[in-house]
Design a protein around this motif. Structure first.
Motif, PDB file in Angstrom:
ATOM      1  N   SER A  17      13.574   4.688  45.097  1.00 25.56           N
ATOM      2  CA  SER A  17      13.706   3.613  46.258  1.00 25.56           C
ATOM      3  C   SER A  17      13.966   4.281  47.506  1.00 25.56           C
ATOM      4  CB  SER A  17      14.570   2.574  46.081  1.00 25.56           C
ATOM      5  OG  SER A  17      14.086   1.771  44.921  1.00 25.56           O
ATOM      6  N   ASP A  18      13.500   4.069  48.517  1.00 26.75           N
ATOM      7  CA  ASP A  18      14.032   4.372  49.936  1.00 26.75           C
ATOM      8  C   ASP A  18      14.737   3.329  50.549  1.00 26.75           C
ATOM      9  OD1 ASP A  18      12.047   6.689  50.447  1.00 26.75           O
ATOM     10  OD2 ASP A  18      10.536   4.970  50.075  1.00 26.75           O
ATOM     11  N   VAL A  19      14.360   2.093  50.069  1.00 29.22           N
ATOM     12  CA  VAL A  19      15.592   1.300  50.314  1.00 29.22           C
ATOM     13  C   VAL A  19      16.108   0.377  49.159  1.00 29.22           C
ATOM     14  CG1 VAL A  19      15.819  -1.219  51.567  1.00 29.22           C
ATOM     15  CG2 VAL A  19      14.391   0.576  52.629  1.00 29.22           C
TER      16      VAL A  19
ATOM     17  N   ARG B  18      11.694   6.163  60.910  1.00 31.99           N
ATOM     18  CA  ARG B  18      10.747   5.901  59.875  1.00 31.99           C
ATOM     19  C   ARG B  18      10.238   4.408  59.782  1.00 31.99           C
ATOM     20  NH1 ARG B  18      13.873   7.924  55.032  1.00 31.99           N
ATOM     21  NH2 ARG B  18      15.764   7.071  56.216  1.00 31.99           N
TER      22      ARG B  18
ATOM     23  N   LEU C 169      16.261   2.185  58.855  1.00 34.60           N
ATOM     24  CA  LEU C 169      15.266   3.297  58.426  1.00 34.60           C
ATOM     25  C   LEU C 169      14.603   3.620  60.081  1.00 34.60           C
ATOM     26  CD1 LEU C 169      12.921   2.020  55.906  1.00 34.60           C
ATOM     27  CD2 LEU C 169      14.209   3.946  55.666  1.00 34.60           C
TER      28      LEU C 169
ATOM     29  N   MET D 295       5.213  -2.341  51.573  1.00 36.92           N
ATOM     30  CA  MET D 295       5.886  -1.830  50.944  1.00 36.92           C
ATOM     31  C   MET D 295       5.644  -1.605  49.101  1.00 36.92           C
ATOM     32  SD  MET D 295       9.745  -2.350  52.353  1.00 36.92           S
ATOM     33  CE  MET D 295      10.569  -0.843  51.973  1.00 36.92           C
TER      34      MET D 295
ATOM     35  N   LYS E 279       6.889   2.695  52.083  1.00 39.19           N
ATOM     36  CA  LYS E 279       8.060   2.858  51.501  1.00 39.19           C
ATOM     37  C   LYS E 279       8.488   2.098  50.194  1.00 39.19           C
ATOM     38  CE  LYS E 279       9.394   5.958  54.673  1.00 39.19           C
ATOM     39  NZ  LYS E 279       8.096   5.605  55.576  1.00 39.19           N
ATOM     40  N   THR E 280       9.304   2.496  49.482  1.00 42.03           N
ATOM     41  CA  THR E 280       9.728   1.680  48.189  1.00 42.03           C
ATOM     42  C   THR E 280      11.102   1.072  48.200  1.00 42.03           C
ATOM     43  OG1 THR E 280       8.375   3.277  46.896  1.00 42.03           O
ATOM     44  CG2 THR E 280      10.158   1.985  45.815  1.00 42.03           C
TER      45      THR E 280
ATOM     46  N   LYS F   9      17.782   8.548  46.522  1.00 41.43           N
ATOM     47  CA  LYS F   9      17.068   9.600  47.334  1.00 41.43           C
ATOM     48  C   LYS F   9      17.787   9.934  48.484  1.00 41.43           C
ATOM     49  CE  LYS F   9      12.048   8.228  46.894  1.00 41.43           C
ATOM     50  NZ  LYS F   9      11.086   7.645  47.813  1.00 41.43           N
TER      51      LYS F   9
ATOM     52  N   GLY G 188      18.151  10.272  52.145  1.00 38.57           N
ATOM     53  CA  GLY G 188      17.763   9.588  53.249  1.00 38.57           C
ATOM     54  C   GLY G 188      17.305   8.353  53.011  1.00 38.57           C
ATOM     55  N   ALA G 189      17.600   7.759  51.652  1.00 35.09           N
ATOM     56  CA  ALA G 189      17.726   6.285  51.528  1.00 35.09           C
ATOM     57  C   ALA G 189      18.670   5.561  52.157  1.00 35.09           C
ATOM     58  CB  ALA G 189      17.692   6.232  49.879  1.00 35.09           C
TER      59      ALA G 189
END
Length: 310
Positions: A196-198, A137, A114, A165, A142-143, A222, A224-225
């Motif tokens: 999810s971002d991760v 980031r 990130l 998170m 984030k999720t 997503k 950018g994930a």
């Protein structure tokens, strides 16, 4: 003649305990020497392996006296558990002993991917000063989505929760009233990928999970994930992931496990030139501390099965 055969690396102190109790052959190169392994297994009652030794019908046939297989780790996809059961050979994984190491690997990978800046040291050393493009980031807010919510994933979840998170997870085998769901939303796989971002994978490799993260699944994540696989090679379609990263549809990925292990230059060629990818050689669960825990746990369990030396 050996009572115990150890085919891959193990903590020396734990090996020493086994040597004191039973005739023990310890050679981390045995995994690549079938002839020598066959010779030693002829008299062995215990076999200790990591993930590279294939404990299949052929190998079991080499050890007619085997009573126990100790696994220096938790995954059992290199062990034919049904064949062991049919021969009354007990299979013992090191359950729980390396959970912390894998959890820290996942959190570290998420932070690196990130933030992004940690992967660009060469630019700074060359005299560039790309501050704006290296801002990256934060993890907080984030999720993180966990595919599989077993003990390792729950260790990740608690650490992610403490870092601010949000957590979503999917696991059809974990009871709905398990305490782990107090900090994680129980959702579908599709929802994990979309929210999810991760995304971190925590499932075994089975017919159902092979190539589960394919081109379609990657496209539903997503923009950018980031994706982290410290579970098992084969869960991710590596070619599809490489293409997705090249196209810039994901911010990055970390792979500790691969379809082909050890990863060959030929198999790794698909990843060439990807600056947003972290590759490590199946070491997420292997630290100095976890190696001691895993090795001594398996030593204890093997000695329980074999008892004292006659």
């Amino acid at each position: 003649m050996a009572d115990i055969v150890i085919t891959e690396f193990m903590d020396e102190a734990a090996v020493g305990r086994l040597v004191q109790a039973h005739d023990t052959v310890y050679d981390p190169k045995l995994v690549d020497d079938p002839a020598a392994l066959h010779e030693h297994l002829a008299s062995a009652r215990a076999l200790i392996v990591r993930n590279r030794t294939q404990v299949d019908e052929t190998l079991l046939g080499m050890g007619p006296k085997l009573r126990v297989v100790g696994r220096l780790g938790v995954g059992l996809d290199n062990i034919d558990v049904a064949a062991c059961k049919a021969r009354s050979v007990k299979v013992i994984p090191a359950t729980g002993a390396n959970d912390l190491s894998v959890a820290e690997y996942v959190i570290t990978s998420a932070l690196m991917l990130l933030r992004g800046a940690f992967l660009r040291s060469a630019e700074v050393a060359a005299g560039d000063w790309p501050r704006q493009s290296m801002m990256g980031r934060e993890l907080a807010g984030k999720t993180i989505g966990l595919v599989g919510y077993g003990s390792i994933a729950r260790e990740v979840a608690w650490r992610a929760h403490m870092m601010g998170m949000q957590i979503v997870a999917c696991d059809p085998y974990l009871m709905a009233d398990h305490p782990g769901w107090q900090i994680a939303r129980n959702v579908s796989l599709d929802a994990v990928l979309e929210l999810s971002d991760v995304v971190s994978l925590h499932t075994p490799l089975t017919d159902a999970t092979r190539n589960m993260i394919d081109a379609r699944a990657l496209s539903s994540m997503k923009p950018g994930a980031v994706l982290i696989n410290a579970a098992r090679g084969g869960i991710v379609d590596e070619a599809a992931l490489a293409e997705t990263l090249k196209a810039g549809k994901l911010a990055g990925a970390a792979l500790d496990v691969f379809e082909t292990e050890p990863l060959t230059a030929e198999a790794g060629a698909k990843f060439k030139g990807l600056s947003n990818l972290v590759l490590t050689p199946h070491i997420a669960g292997v630290t100095d501390e976890s190696n001691e825990r895993v090795s001594h746990l398996i030593a204890d369990k093997v000695l329980e099965v074999l008892g004292s030396k006659a």
